[in-house]
Design a protein around this motif. Structure first.
Motif, PDB file in Angstrom:
ATOM      1  N   GLY A   1       1.154  -1.715   0.091  1.00  0.00           N
ATOM      2  CA  GLY A   1      -0.210   0.282   0.021  1.00  0.00           C
ATOM      3  C   GLY A   1       1.102   1.589   0.119  1.00  0.00           C
ATOM      4  N   ALA A   2       1.825   1.192   0.274  1.00  0.00           N
ATOM      5  CA  ALA A   2       3.064   1.855  -0.078  1.00  0.00           C
ATOM      6  C   ALA A   2       3.158   2.914  -1.290  1.00  0.00           C
ATOM      7  CB  ALA A   2       4.228   1.920   0.978  1.00  0.00           C
ATOM      8  N   SER A   3       3.754   3.487  -1.399  1.00  0.00           N
ATOM      9  CA  SER A   3       4.905   4.278  -2.505  1.00  0.00           C
ATOM     10  C   SER A   3       6.238   4.564  -2.134  1.00  0.00           C
ATOM     11  CB  SER A   3       3.550   5.721  -2.435  1.00  0.00           C
ATOM     12  OG  SER A   3       2.661   5.612  -2.161  1.00  0.00           O
TER      13      SER A   3
ATOM     14  N   ARG B   1      -1.520   2.214 -11.627  1.00  0.00           N
ATOM     15  CA  ARG B   1      -0.484   2.330  -9.809  1.00  0.00           C
ATOM     16  C   ARG B   1       0.720   3.474  -9.926  1.00  0.00           C
ATOM     17  NH1 ARG B   1       0.951  -1.991  -7.728  1.00  0.00           N
ATOM     18  NH2 ARG B   1       1.316  -3.122  -9.244  1.00  0.00           N
ATOM     19  N   PHE B   2       1.090   2.573 -11.252  1.00  0.00           N
ATOM     20  CA  PHE B   2       2.752   3.032 -11.472  1.00  0.00           C
ATOM     21  C   PHE B   2       3.320   4.861 -12.762  1.00  0.00           C
ATOM     22  CE2 PHE B   2       5.451  -1.091 -10.757  1.00  0.00           C
ATOM     23  CZ  PHE B   2       4.798  -0.767  -9.233  1.00  0.00           C
TER      24      PHE B   2
ATOM     25  N   ASN C   1       2.972   3.692  -6.603  1.00  0.00           N
ATOM     26  CA  ASN C   1       1.992   3.715  -5.943  1.00  0.00           C
ATOM     27  C   ASN C   1       0.787   2.604  -5.456  1.00  0.00           C
ATOM     28  OD1 ASN C   1       2.324   6.234  -5.105  1.00  0.00           O
ATOM     29  ND2 ASN C   1       1.110   7.161  -6.819  1.00  0.00           N
ATOM     30  N   SER C   2       0.376   1.992  -4.214  1.00  0.00           N
ATOM     31  CA  SER C   2      -0.102   1.331  -4.452  1.00  0.00           C
ATOM     32  C   SER C   2       0.037  -0.223  -4.157  1.00  0.00           C
ATOM     33  CB  SER C   2      -1.131   0.915  -4.501  1.00  0.00           C
ATOM     34  OG  SER C   2      -2.506   2.247  -4.671  1.00  0.00           O
TER      35      SER C   2
ATOM     36  N   GLN D   1      16.656  -2.640  -5.713  1.00  0.00           N
ATOM     37  CA  GLN D   1      15.870  -4.431  -4.897  1.00  0.00           C
ATOM     38  C   GLN D   1      14.787  -2.969  -4.530  1.00  0.00           C
ATOM     39  OE1 GLN D   1      16.137  -7.315  -4.748  1.00  0.00           O
ATOM     40  NE2 GLN D   1      13.921  -6.698  -4.100  1.00  0.00           N
ATOM     41  N   VAL D   2      13.302  -3.412  -5.157  1.00  0.00           N
ATOM     42  CA  VAL D   2      12.285  -3.334  -4.503  1.00  0.00           C
ATOM     43  C   VAL D   2      11.317  -4.341  -3.811  1.00  0.00           C
ATOM     44  CG1 VAL D   2       9.722  -2.326  -4.732  1.00  0.00           C
ATOM     45  CG2 VAL D   2      11.649  -1.276  -6.134  1.00  0.00           C
TER      46      VAL D   2
END
Length: 124
Positions: free
Chosen positions: A15-17, A67-68, A84-85, A119-120
């Motif tokens: 849910g974060a960005s 979202r992106f 986002n999200s 990295q995400v």
């Protein structure tokens, strides 16, 4: 020759960005189509988003559309990916890529230059 350096990755909750940045070397950045790809462990590299040299045209994968957001600042030789999200399935190494042609393409082999990746990780 173009060198690309990504930054902005990290560990976030669902849910974060996050906003990824990719800074390019060279004086011809504004002539390159730019793309973002990602690769999760055990999976092939997949297309995320691309933007035309002017920023006037963009294309997204269906999994991130809405979202992106990809954008670029040619004065700063930088392309961004606002995410986002975020979902756990967005977890991957994200790569910036440059293509010395005006056509917007989604195939990784069509891109000429690549960054080292950032990295995400999205936790549930």
């Amino acid at each position: 020759q173009v060198q690309l350096v990504e930054s902005g990755g990290g560990l976030v909750q669902a849910g974060a960005s996050l906003r990824l940045s990719c800074v390019a070397s060279g004086r011809t950045f504004s002539s390159y189509t730019m793309g973002w790809f990602r690769q999760a462990p055990g999976k092939e590299r997949e297309f995320v988003a691309a933007i035309s040299w002017s920023g006037g045209h963009t294309v997204y994968s269906s999994s991130v559309k809405g979202r992106f957001t990809i954008s670029r600042d040619n004065a700063k030789n930088t392309v961004y990916l606002q995410m986002n999200s975020l979902k756990p399935e967005d977890t991957a190494v994200y790569y910036c890529a440059a293509r010395g042609s005006i056509a917007l393409v989604t195939s990784a082999p069509e891109y000429d230059y690549w960054g080292q990746g950032t990295q995400v990780t999205v936790s549930s």
